[in-house]
Design a protein around this motif. Sequence first.
Motif, PDB file in Angstrom:
ATOM      1  N   MET A 193       0.902  -1.178  -0.076  1.00 46.93           N
ATOM      2  CA  MET A 193      -0.048   0.121   0.044  1.00 46.93           C
ATOM      3  C   MET A 193       0.811   1.382  -0.048  1.00 46.93           C
ATOM      4  O   MET A 193       1.801   1.349   0.549  1.00 46.93           O
ATOM      5  CB  MET A 193      -0.761   0.002   1.383  1.00 46.93           C
ATOM      6  CG  MET A 193      -1.834  -1.106   1.158  1.00 46.93           C
ATOM      7  SD  MET A 193      -2.800  -1.035   2.565  1.00 46.93           S
ATOM      8  CE  MET A 193      -3.871   0.231   2.298  1.00 46.93           C
ATOM      9  N   GLY A 194       0.521   2.320  -0.789  1.00 51.83           N
ATOM     10  CA  GLY A 194       1.186   3.510  -0.834  1.00 51.83           C
ATOM     11  C   GLY A 194       0.043   4.522  -1.179  1.00 51.83           C
ATOM     12  O   GLY A 194      -0.920   4.312  -1.280  1.00 51.83           O
ATOM     13  N   LYS A 195       0.629   5.773  -1.430  1.00 49.33           N
ATOM     14  CA  LYS A 195      -0.051   6.959  -1.675  1.00 49.33           C
ATOM     15  C   LYS A 195      -0.388   6.653  -3.167  1.00 49.33           C
ATOM     16  O   LYS A 195       0.469   5.964  -3.965  1.00 49.33           O
ATOM     17  CB  LYS A 195       0.789   8.347  -1.663  1.00 49.33           C
ATOM     18  CG  LYS A 195       0.796   8.532   0.006  1.00 49.33           C
ATOM     19  CD  LYS A 195       1.571   9.941   0.031  1.00 49.33           C
ATOM     20  CE  LYS A 195       1.504  10.354   1.500  1.00 49.33           C
ATOM     21  NZ  LYS A 195       2.093  11.726   1.740  1.00 49.33           N
ATOM     22  N   ASN A 196      -1.661   7.241  -3.691  1.00 50.37           N
ATOM     23  CA  ASN A 196      -1.977   6.999  -4.944  1.00 50.37           C
ATOM     24  C   ASN A 196      -1.442   7.694  -6.037  1.00 50.37           C
ATOM     25  O   ASN A 196      -1.759   8.791  -6.374  1.00 50.37           O
ATOM     26  CB  ASN A 196      -3.420   7.489  -4.947  1.00 50.37           C
ATOM     27  CG  ASN A 196      -4.033   6.803  -6.147  1.00 50.37           C
ATOM     28  OD1 ASN A 196      -3.431   6.156  -7.036  1.00 50.37           O
ATOM     29  ND2 ASN A 196      -5.400   6.989  -6.211  1.00 50.37           N
TER      30      ASN A 196
ATOM     31  N   THR B 231      10.544   3.771  -0.747  1.00 50.64           N
ATOM     32  CA  THR B 231      10.176   4.956   0.075  1.00 50.64           C
ATOM     33  C   THR B 231       8.642   5.309  -0.397  1.00 50.64           C
ATOM     34  O   THR B 231       7.895   5.873   0.255  1.00 50.64           O
ATOM     35  CB  THR B 231      10.878   6.128  -0.192  1.00 50.64           C
ATOM     36  OG1 THR B 231      10.981   6.508  -1.432  1.00 50.64           O
ATOM     37  CG2 THR B 231      12.398   6.141   0.533  1.00 50.64           C
ATOM     38  N   ASP B 232       8.128   4.822  -1.678  1.00 56.23           N
ATOM     39  CA  ASP B 232       6.874   4.934  -2.089  1.00 56.23           C
ATOM     40  C   ASP B 232       5.980   4.014  -1.630  1.00 56.23           C
ATOM     41  O   ASP B 232       4.646   4.356  -1.674  1.00 56.23           O
ATOM     42  CB  ASP B 232       6.670   4.893  -3.724  1.00 56.23           C
ATOM     43  CG  ASP B 232       7.401   6.061  -4.334  1.00 56.23           C
ATOM     44  OD1 ASP B 232       7.404   7.127  -3.962  1.00 56.23           O
ATOM     45  OD2 ASP B 232       8.403   5.606  -5.177  1.00 56.23           O
ATOM     46  N   ILE B 233       6.268   2.943  -0.899  1.00 55.75           N
ATOM     47  CA  ILE B 233       5.372   1.718  -0.277  1.00 55.75           C
ATOM     48  C   ILE B 233       5.514   2.111   1.125  1.00 55.75           C
ATOM     49  O   ILE B 233       6.442   2.509   1.726  1.00 55.75           O
ATOM     50  CB  ILE B 233       6.067   0.414  -0.597  1.00 55.75           C
ATOM     51  CG1 ILE B 233       5.739   0.280  -2.205  1.00 55.75           C
ATOM     52  CG2 ILE B 233       5.337  -0.342   0.055  1.00 55.75           C
ATOM     53  CD1 ILE B 233       6.350  -0.682  -2.567  1.00 55.75           C
ATOM     54  N   LEU B 234       4.121   2.379   1.682  1.00 54.48           N
ATOM     55  CA  LEU B 234       3.946   2.493   3.112  1.00 54.48           C
ATOM     56  C   LEU B 234       3.870   1.370   4.012  1.00 54.48           C
ATOM     57  O   LEU B 234       4.225   1.393   5.056  1.00 54.48           O
ATOM     58  CB  LEU B 234       2.892   3.480   3.129  1.00 54.48           C
ATOM     59  CG  LEU B 234       2.904   4.801   2.581  1.00 54.48           C
ATOM     60  CD1 LEU B 234       1.599   5.658   2.623  1.00 54.48           C
ATOM     61  CD2 LEU B 234       3.871   5.628   2.937  1.00 54.48           C
ATOM     62  N   ILE B 235       3.078   0.314   3.568  1.00 56.14           N
ATOM     63  CA  ILE B 235       2.727  -0.915   4.252  1.00 56.14           C
ATOM     64  C   ILE B 235       2.728  -1.903   3.382  1.00 56.14           C
ATOM     65  O   ILE B 235       2.529  -2.007   2.228  1.00 56.14           O
ATOM     66  CB  ILE B 235       1.290  -0.877   4.803  1.00 56.14           C
ATOM     67  CG1 ILE B 235       1.257   0.369   5.798  1.00 56.14           C
ATOM     68  CG2 ILE B 235       1.105  -2.093   5.547  1.00 56.14           C
ATOM     69  CD1 ILE B 235      -0.214   0.677   6.181  1.00 56.14           C
TER      70      ILE B 235
END
Length: 90
Positions: A21-24, A84-88
């Motif tokens: 999951m990451g920011k869209n 760094t673009d991936i949060l979880i």
Amino acid sequence: MTELEHDTPFEFPCQFPIKAMGKNIPNIEAIVFEIVQRHVDDLSESAVKTRESKGGKYISVTVTVEAQSKAQLDAVYMDLTACTDILITM
């Protein structure tokens, strides 16, 4: 089977969904696909499913792979969490 393979409830090879999951952002799907593809032979783009959050701020990307070993999955998750673009990851 190595001793490390005994530390998992999975029997390899198996179908395994890898979720990140990451920011869209526009290229998040391609980023996740490229990272997983480093570790999985013959990965098809049809293995990728995406889902936006209710507000559209975040996106989850699920890539279902034919996992060969726990070590392979560990390597995928290490690379995903280093991005760094991936949060979880799940």
